[in-house]
Design a protein around this motif. Structure first.
Motif, PDB file in Angstrom:
ATOM      1  N   ALA A 107     -68.425-113.049 -18.556  1.00 39.76           N
ATOM      2  CA  ALA A 107     -69.504-113.146 -19.532  1.00 39.76           C
ATOM      3  C   ALA A 107     -69.412-114.443 -20.333  1.00 39.76           C
ATOM      4  O   ALA A 107     -70.419-115.136 -20.530  1.00 39.76           O
ATOM      5  CB  ALA A 107     -69.471-111.943 -20.470  1.00 39.76           C
ATOM      6  N   PHE A 108     -68.219-114.789 -20.771  1.00 37.43           N
ATOM      7  CA  PHE A 108     -68.097-115.989 -21.593  1.00 37.43           C
ATOM      8  C   PHE A 108     -68.281-117.265 -20.776  1.00 37.43           C
ATOM      9  O   PHE A 108     -68.730-118.283 -21.311  1.00 37.43           O
ATOM     10  CB  PHE A 108     -66.773-115.977 -22.358  1.00 37.43           C
ATOM     11  N   GLU A 109     -67.976-117.218 -19.504  1.00 36.39           N
ATOM     12  CA  GLU A 109     -68.322-118.353 -18.653  1.00 36.39           C
ATOM     13  C   GLU A 109     -69.839-118.490 -18.565  1.00 36.39           C
ATOM     14  O   GLU A 109     -70.386-119.593 -18.638  1.00 36.39           O
ATOM     15  CB  GLU A 109     -67.726-118.196 -17.251  1.00 36.39           C
ATOM     16  N   PHE A 110     -70.523-117.354 -18.439  1.00 38.16           N
ATOM     17  CA  PHE A 110     -71.982-117.352 -18.376  1.00 38.16           C
ATOM     18  C   PHE A 110     -72.575-117.892 -19.676  1.00 38.16           C
ATOM     19  O   PHE A 110     -73.469-118.756 -19.659  1.00 38.16           O
ATOM     20  CB  PHE A 110     -72.481-115.932 -18.114  1.00 38.16           C
ATOM     21  N   GLY A 115     -75.334-122.190 -22.323  1.00 43.70           N
ATOM     22  CA  GLY A 115     -75.453-122.930 -23.574  1.00 43.70           C
ATOM     23  C   GLY A 115     -75.972-122.077 -24.709  1.00 43.70           C
ATOM     24  O   GLY A 115     -76.651-122.558 -25.619  1.00 43.70           O
ATOM     25  N   ILE A 116     -75.622-120.794 -24.683  1.00 40.56           N
ATOM     26  CA  ILE A 116     -76.109-119.859 -25.692  1.00 40.56           C
ATOM     27  C   ILE A 116     -75.002-119.596 -26.704  1.00 40.56           C
ATOM     28  O   ILE A 116     -73.823-119.611 -26.365  1.00 40.56           O
ATOM     29  CB  ILE A 116     -76.589-118.557 -25.014  1.00 40.56           C
ATOM     30  N   LYS A 117     -75.364-119.370 -27.962  1.00 40.78           N
ATOM     31  CA  LYS A 117     -74.371-119.314 -29.030  1.00 40.78           C
ATOM     32  C   LYS A 117     -74.065-117.916 -29.546  1.00 40.78           C
ATOM     33  O   LYS A 117     -73.201-117.756 -30.406  1.00 40.78           O
ATOM     34  CB  LYS A 117     -74.833-120.192 -30.200  1.00 40.78           C
ATOM     35  N   TYR A 118     -74.776-116.898 -29.052  1.00 42.78           N
ATOM     36  CA  TYR A 118     -74.548-115.539 -29.549  1.00 42.78           C
ATOM     37  C   TYR A 118     -74.522-114.533 -28.403  1.00 42.78           C
ATOM     38  O   TYR A 118     -75.094-114.761 -27.338  1.00 42.78           O
ATOM     39  CB  TYR A 118     -75.654-115.134 -30.539  1.00 42.78           C
ATOM     40  N   TRP A 119     -73.847-113.398 -28.659  1.00 45.00           N
ATOM     41  CA  TRP A 119     -73.857-112.290 -27.719  1.00 45.00           C
ATOM     42  C   TRP A 119     -73.884-110.990 -28.502  1.00 45.00           C
ATOM     43  O   TRP A 119     -73.664-110.973 -29.721  1.00 45.00           O
ATOM     44  CB  TRP A 119     -72.660-112.346 -26.765  1.00 45.00           C
ATOM     45  N   THR A 120     -74.200-109.878 -27.812  1.00 43.21           N
ATOM     46  CA  THR A 120     -74.252-108.550 -28.425  1.00 43.21           C
ATOM     47  C   THR A 120     -73.643-107.528 -27.457  1.00 43.21           C
ATOM     48  O   THR A 120     -73.631-107.751 -26.249  1.00 43.21           O
ATOM     49  CB  THR A 120     -75.698-108.125 -28.740  1.00 43.21           C
ATOM     50  N   PHE A 121     -73.155-106.411 -27.997  1.00 42.86           N
ATOM     51  CA  PHE A 121     -72.588-105.384 -27.117  1.00 42.86           C
ATOM     52  C   PHE A 121     -72.573-104.018 -27.787  1.00 42.86           C
ATOM     53  O   PHE A 121     -72.621-103.908 -29.010  1.00 42.86           O
ATOM     54  CB  PHE A 121     -71.164-105.763 -26.683  1.00 42.86           C
ATOM     55  N   HIS A 122     -72.518-102.965 -26.959  1.00 39.44           N
ATOM     56  CA  HIS A 122     -72.155-101.617 -27.397  1.00 39.44           C
ATOM     57  C   HIS A 122     -70.637-101.471 -27.263  1.00 39.44           C
ATOM     58  O   HIS A 122     -70.023-102.114 -26.413  1.00 39.44           O
ATOM     59  CB  HIS A 122     -72.777-100.536 -26.504  1.00 39.44           C
ATOM     60  N   ASP A 123     -70.075-100.575 -28.051  1.00 40.14           N
ATOM     61  CA  ASP A 123     -68.629-100.342 -27.951  1.00 40.14           C
ATOM     62  C   ASP A 123     -68.225 -99.883 -26.554  1.00 40.14           C
ATOM     63  O   ASP A 123     -67.209-100.330 -26.007  1.00 40.14           O
ATOM     64  CB  ASP A 123     -68.163 -99.338 -29.004  1.00 40.14           C
ATOM     65  N   GLU A 152     -63.288-117.773 -29.986  1.00 42.50           N
ATOM     66  CA  GLU A 152     -62.687-118.944 -30.619  1.00 42.50           C
ATOM     67  C   GLU A 152     -62.638-120.130 -29.659  1.00 42.50           C
ATOM     68  O   GLU A 152     -62.852-121.283 -30.057  1.00 42.50           O
ATOM     69  CB  GLU A 152     -61.292-118.597 -31.120  1.00 42.50           C
ATOM     70  N   GLN A 153     -62.386-119.852 -28.378  1.00 46.02           N
ATOM     71  CA  GLN A 153     -62.309-120.918 -27.377  1.00 46.02           C
ATOM     72  C   GLN A 153     -63.671-121.560 -27.113  1.00 46.02           C
ATOM     73  O   GLN A 153     -63.772-122.766 -26.901  1.00 46.02           O
ATOM     74  CB  GLN A 153     -61.758-120.363 -26.057  1.00 46.02           C
ATOM     75  N   THR A 154     -64.724-120.744 -27.116  1.00 47.29           N
ATOM     76  CA  THR A 154     -66.047-121.211 -26.703  1.00 47.29           C
ATOM     77  C   THR A 154     -66.998-121.515 -27.859  1.00 47.29           C
ATOM     78  O   THR A 154     -67.999-122.204 -27.661  1.00 47.29           O
ATOM     79  CB  THR A 154     -66.724-120.153 -25.812  1.00 47.29           C
ATOM     80  N   GLY A 155     -66.714-120.972 -29.038  1.00 44.74           N
ATOM     81  CA  GLY A 155     -67.620-121.138 -30.162  1.00 44.74           C
ATOM     82  C   GLY A 155     -68.791-120.171 -30.149  1.00 44.74           C
ATOM     83  O   GLY A 155     -69.681-120.250 -30.996  1.00 44.74           O
ATOM     84  N   VAL A 156     -68.811-119.237 -29.197  1.00 40.61           N
ATOM     85  CA  VAL A 156     -69.862-118.221 -29.138  1.00 40.61           C
ATOM     86  C   VAL A 156     -69.594-117.173 -30.219  1.00 40.61           C
ATOM     87  O   VAL A 156     -68.466-116.710 -30.382  1.00 40.61           O
ATOM     88  CB  VAL A 156     -69.917-117.557 -27.749  1.00 40.61           C
ATOM     89  N   LYS A 157     -70.647-116.783 -30.945  1.00 39.28           N
ATOM     90  CA  LYS A 157     -70.512-115.843 -32.054  1.00 39.28           C
ATOM     91  C   LYS A 157     -71.152-114.498 -31.704  1.00 39.28           C
ATOM     92  O   LYS A 157     -71.946-114.390 -30.771  1.00 39.28           O
ATOM     93  CB  LYS A 157     -71.168-116.419 -33.309  1.00 39.28           C
TER      94      LYS A 157
END
Length: 457
Positions: A107-110, A115-123, A152-157
């Motif tokens: 997912a974080f490679e994707f 070039g997207i800065k945010y993600w969301t998830f269910h537990d 922290e590695q990718t800067g994705v929040k």
């Protein structure tokens, strides 16, 4: 927002660990902005230019795109009438912790290549449920340790996280509104952990979607009690959020039906009424999903606009549906007229932060290639970029705004001004009619407004 399906048992193709330097999306480089690209160039942004400044902010800041984990990395192409069609190379056919970690690295490679800065998830998307609450929470702790490291590695929040309170059999009669207090207590305990995870990962919001907070028949349902119990749990949420120092915005996502016959969070106005009825309006805002809006029988942009004018629009689950099918299809938003109307509202309210545009959407079950994961998001991001540019031009030229102002000009003076201020009386209105007689009908010019909008789209 909808439940994810478990992975198929078929053995996946081998793929290395992202941490060891191997790629899950081999041959795909970071998606670039290429204005003027041809119609067949679909692995580039043609309109979305993240760093371009529009109205004092970058396009990235206006749009705040987010990838949802459940559809994009747990989706298998199943639907109510068909078995799974999608097998991803990082899946090993299990719901193990090892596979969960591999899935997260993919997912974080994707995210990075898109070039997207945010993600969301269910537990329950990111970590398997254990035999006990303690084991389940331990799994969550371990997986979110890795998520925090990758962030922290990718800067994705984290735009927001949420709890899956609808998929497990324990929630077949609802979660916060279940007739069994034992189940309600379990849901509250699950939410407690969700808030803690949100704080741990610096989530900017926390979402509640009541997938089964409703009924199939009124005959076995005490509606008032269920609403009271849901409000009670949400008050616990407000108290615990403050206790642990979690600063994210709390959001409620409306949906009229499916899986329940009727859900208590029917649409934006229903949720707003609920919040005001129980004194919770200062603590929650609305996360609008337009596909749900159309299921409620409203136009695409209706709930976005209604939530915004009430000061309650917090975030948008950006997808669309096929109203002719009559169920929640969670398609990627590609209609520029729709995105223009959404961004017009976002622009008028000054932005969405701390919310965003979360792609609660899934590729079609016949779109099985890895490239389709990118193409779908790229197309939707370009559609919103075009919508933003259109909305800015609409605002700059001011033609639509002037037309609306002229339509309501009678409220700027005389009896109209007093009505608008709330200072008139029934007697004054009667005297006005006696003096001036019946009003003359004025055209609404609907087709003219639609024609003007089409000029920008």
């Amino acid at each position: 927002m909808s439940a994810f399906a478990p992975p198929r048992s078929k053995k996946a193709r081998s793929s290395g660990s992202h941490g060891s330097g191997n790629e899950f999306f081999k041959g795909i480089e970071k998606i670039e902005y290429k204005p003027g690209a041809g119609a067949d160039e679909v692995m580039v942004f043609k309109h979305y230019n993240a760093s371009e400044v529009i109205n004092g902010r970058t396009m990235q800041d206006w749009l705040r795109f987010s990838v949802c984990f459940w559809h994009t990395f747990r989706g298998v192409g199943s639907d109510p009438f068909g078995f799974p069609t999608i097998q991803r190379p990082w899946e090993d056919g299990t719901d193990s912790m090892e596979n969960a970690k591999q899935r997260l690295r993919a997912a974080f490679e994707f995210f990075t290549k898109l070039g997207i800065k945010y993600w969301t998830f269910h537990d329950r998307d990111i970590a398997p449920e254990g035999q006990t609450l303690e084991e389940t929470n331990s799994n969550l702790d371990e997986i979110t340790d890795l998520a925090k490291e990758l962030m922290e590695q990718t800067g994705v929040k984290l735009l927001w996280n949420t709890c899956n309170l609808f998929a497990h059999p324990r929630y077949m009669n609802g979660a916060m509104t279940n007739p069994d207090a034992h189940v309600v207590a379990y849901a509250a305990a699950q939410i407690k952990k969700g808030l803690e995870i949100g704080k741990k990962l610096n989530a900017e919001n926390f979402v509640f979607w009541g997938g089964r907070e409703g009924y199939f028949t009124i005959l076995n349902t005490d509606i008032r009690s269920e609403l009271d119990h849901m409000a009670s749990v949400l008050r616990m949420v407000v108290e615990y959020k403050k206790k642990i120092g979690f600063t994210g915005q709390l959001l409620i996502e409306p949906k009229p039906k499916e899986p329940s016959r009727h859900q208590y969070d029917y649409d934006a106005m229903t949720v707003i009424a609920f919040l005001h009825s129980y004194g919770l309006q200062e603590h929650f805002k609305i996360n609008v999903e337009p596909n749900h809006t159309t299921l409620a029988g409203h136009p695409y942009e209706h709930d976005v606009v209604m939530a915004s004018v009430c000061g309650m629009l917090g975030s948008i689950d950006s997808n669309t549906g096929s109203p002719d099918l009559g169920w929640d299809t969670d398609q990627f938003p590609m209609d520029v007229k729709n995105t223009t109307m959404v961004m017009k509202t976002v622009l008028e309210q000054g932005g969405l932060a701390p919310g965003g545009l979360n792609f609660d959407a899934k590729v079609r079950r016949e779109s099985t290639h890895l490239n389709d994961m990118f193409i779908s998001h790229i197309g939707a991001m370009d559609s919103f970029a075009r919508g933003l540019r259109n909305a800015v031009k609409i605002a700059e030229e001011g033609i639509l705004m002037k037309m609306v102002q002229e339509r309501y000009a009678s409220f700027e003076s005389g009896v109209g001004a007093k009505i608008a201020k709330g200072s008139s009386t029934l007697e004054e209105c009667e005297d006005f009619i006696k003096k001036y007689g019946d009003p003359e009908p004025h055209s609404g010019h609907q087709e003219m407004y639609e024609s003007v909008l089409n000029h920008y789209v």
